[in-house]
Design a protein around this motif. Structure first.
Motif, mmCIF file in Angstrom:
data_model
loop_
_atom_site.group_PDB
_atom_site.id
_atom_site.type_symbol
_atom_site.label_atom_id
_atom_site.label_comp_id
_atom_site.label_asym_id
_atom_site.label_seq_id
_atom_site.Cartn_x
_atom_site.Cartn_y
_atom_site.Cartn_z
ATOM 1 N N GLY A 187 -8.017 10.180 1.398
ATOM 2 C CA GLY A 187 -9.041 9.249 0.917
ATOM 3 C C GLY A 187 -9.005 9.094 -0.673
ATOM 4 O O GLY A 187 -9.986 8.915 -1.205
ATOM 5 N N CYS A 203 0.838 -1.240 -0.209
ATOM 6 C CA CYS A 203 -0.095 -0.048 0.086
ATOM 7 C C CYS A 203 0.761 1.332 -0.072
ATOM 8 O O CYS A 203 0.224 2.225 -0.057
ATOM 9 N N LYS A 231 -5.949 1.485 -1.453
ATOM 10 C CA LYS A 231 -6.774 0.395 -1.309
ATOM 11 C C LYS A 231 -6.638 -0.630 -2.546
ATOM 12 O O LYS A 231 -6.930 -1.841 -2.372
ATOM 13 N N LYS A 232 -6.203 -0.106 -3.868
ATOM 14 C CA LYS A 232 -6.048 -1.017 -4.967
ATOM 15 C C LYS A 232 -5.162 -2.074 -4.793
ATOM 16 O O LYS A 232 -5.028 -2.960 -5.653
ATOM 17 N N GLY A 242 -7.647 -6.850 0.751
ATOM 18 C CA GLY A 242 -8.778 -6.118 0.581
ATOM 19 C C GLY A 242 -9.047 -5.195 1.729
ATOM 20 O O GLY A 242 -10.587 -5.027 1.848
ATOM 21 N N ILE A 243 -8.382 -4.650 2.615
ATOM 22 C CA ILE A 243 -8.773 -3.727 3.446
ATOM 23 C C ILE A 243 -9.223 -2.309 3.142
ATOM 24 O O ILE A 243 -8.593 -1.528 2.264
ATOM 25 N N ASP A 244 -10.339 -1.952 3.657
ATOM 26 C CA ASP A 244 -10.650 -0.667 3.208
ATOM 27 C C ASP A 244 -9.790 0.365 3.919
ATOM 28 O O ASP A 244 -10.189 1.154 5.145
ATOM 29 N N ILE A 245 -8.662 0.731 3.327
ATOM 30 C CA ILE A 245 -7.613 1.479 3.895
ATOM 31 C C ILE A 245 -8.072 2.823 4.517
ATOM 32 O O ILE A 245 -7.725 3.341 5.601
ATOM 33 N N CYS A 260 -4.095 -3.218 -1.784
ATOM 34 C CA CYS A 260 -3.791 -4.347 -0.557
ATOM 35 C C CYS A 260 -4.553 -5.561 -0.859
ATOM 36 O O CYS A 260 -5.342 -5.760 -1.303
ATOM 37 N N THR A 266 -10.744 3.984 5.104
ATOM 38 C CA THR A 266 -11.977 3.893 6.342
ATOM 39 C C THR A 266 -11.277 3.597 7.542
ATOM 40 O O THR A 266 -11.467 4.149 8.675
ATOM 41 N N GLU A 267 -10.477 2.669 7.578
ATOM 42 C CA GLU A 267 -9.534 2.379 8.839
ATOM 43 C C GLU A 267 -8.610 3.263 9.265
ATOM 44 O O GLU A 267 -8.597 3.359 10.604
ATOM 45 N N GLY A 325 -7.608 6.690 -2.228
ATOM 46 C CA GLY A 325 -7.869 5.161 -2.522
ATOM 47 C C GLY A 325 -6.803 4.442 -3.207
ATOM 48 O O GLY A 325 -6.902 3.225 -3.690
#
Length: 392
Positions: A349, A300, A354-355, A360-363, A357, A365-366, A351
């Motif tokens: 944000g 990431c 996220k692509k 599949g973690i919604d980075i 990871c 958001t986390e 993203g």
């Protein structure tokens, strides 16, 4: 005691003595107690003693114990320059002179840049003439070897390894942090560059002994080979030939004797596949408390806003395994001490992370959860203090 070699072929004991956690009686170190423990360690073959300028009373206690027992020439002293307090080259000289006085010696065997956070920080020190100052001290014999200690991502660690002709380095590393902080990637990279690697936090401040979940304890108890959790943690480290010395903050004679015994019987490559599988089950049992399933793979990063994503998640997960204070301390070291902040609040944000990871973690958001839990008033106040020191 078993030994491994430093960069220049000198013997370094597998077990090092971490002097940060000397026991205290009120505000003062219990010198008589520390003396018994140090004498036991030296008798057992320990020859590497680690302290730092900012450990209250530690340098002075170590210096006094070594002096009055005539042990200085039998051991190596490692201590650390508080570079974050330095504004001029003269400051470096001032702090170093004070350290020699505290330690009652005319030289330091292993001298570290304490908590070197990033390449930008090293560049600042270069502008102040610190590398030239270090080289002069090495020529005079006042400093024998120069290194750095580090908390943070593997990527930045590898960049720091390449930033100077270091003699050694020190990282946080244990079977829970195999893929966080500098991790195995950093360990193997430093080794490939010929750098001895000293290890701190082999037990995560004792939490791999005192804070294990019941399931982890059952896994240890059910294994065909029996060692204590302390012994397993140390053996996992010494199983790796890239590890030079492991620091332990020993504060009882019994603890010293047990660790010396382990360091005297262990050998690299001794763990079996069954042993490694057992330890992975222990890791999974501890990680069952995790909030984010980050493996620390690093796909990431780099983040366009400099967020240390694996570091943020590692600290956040520690909130639920090791407690609030430990989590906040790690988060602060990995995000706020750098010249360019790498905090979760930098996330916009986009993203991009996220692509990439694999989990599949919604980075984004986390990272918002990390910000909410770890960037409260204590963190913000500490960041302001750091900013004030830098501006001073």
């Amino acid at each position: 005691m078993n030994y491994r070699k430093d960069k220049y072929g000198n013997d370094v004991s597998l077990l090092g003595y971490g002097c940060m956690r000397f026991k205290r009686t009120g505000p003062k170190i219990d010198l008589a107690k520390a003396e018994k423990e140090i004498l036991t360690a030296v008798k057992g073959g320990v020859n590497y003693f680690d302290t730092a300028y900012i450990y209250p009373g530690s340098e002075a206690a170590l210096g006094e114990i070594l002096r009055r027992n005539r042990l200085r020439e039998k051991v190596n002293i490692a201590t650390k320059l508080p570079h974050y307090l330095i504004k001029t080259e003269q400051d470096a000289e001032k702090y170093f002179a004070e350290q020699l006085k505290r330690l009652q010696t005319d030289h330091v065997d292993y001298y570290l840049m304490h908590m070197l956070t990033d390449v930008d920080t090293w560049e600042r020190l270069k502008k102040l003439g610190v590398p030239e100052w270090l080289e002069e001290k090495k020529r005079s014999g006042a400093i024998r070897q120069v290194g750095f200690s580090y908390h943070g991502s593997a990527e930045m660690f590898c960049r720091l390894v390449d930033a100077y002709d270091w003699d050694f380095c020190m990282i946080q590393y244990n079977y829970m942090d195999e893929h966080s902080q500098a991790g195995r990637r950093g360990l193997t990279y430093a080794n490939s560059k010929g750098l001895p690697v000293m290890i701190m936090e082999p037990l995560r401040g004792g939490r791999l002994v005192n804070n294990l979940p019941e399931e982890a304890k059952r896994i240890f108890a059910g294994h065909s080979v029996q060692h204590t959790p302390v012994q397993w943690a140390l053996r996992w480290l010494w199983n790796q030939p890239e590890v030079t010395c492991v620091l332990s903050g020993m504060n009882s004679v019994e603890m010293v004797k047990d660790n010396v015994k382990t360091a005297s019987t262990v050998r690299a490559g001794e763990l079996t596949e069954a042993d490694e599988a057992m330890l992975r089950r222990v890791v999974n049992a501890v990680n069952a408390r995790m909030k984010v399933g980050c493996t620390g793979c690093g796909y990431c990063v780099p983040c366009p806003k400099h967020v240390d994503i694996p570091g943020c998640f590692a600290a956040y997960n520690r909130r639920y395994s090791d407690g609030w204070f430990t989590s906040l301390k790690e988060y602060f070291m990995c995000t706020a001490l750098r010249k360019t902040s790498s905090a979760a609040s930098n996330c916009v944000g986009c993203g991009k992370c996220k692509k990439h990871c694999p989990q599949g973690i919604d980075i984004p958001t986390e990272l918002g959860h990390v910000k909410k839990k770890l960037e409260g008033p204590p963190y913000k106040i500490a960041r302001k203090v750091v900013g004030w020191f830098r501006a001073y």
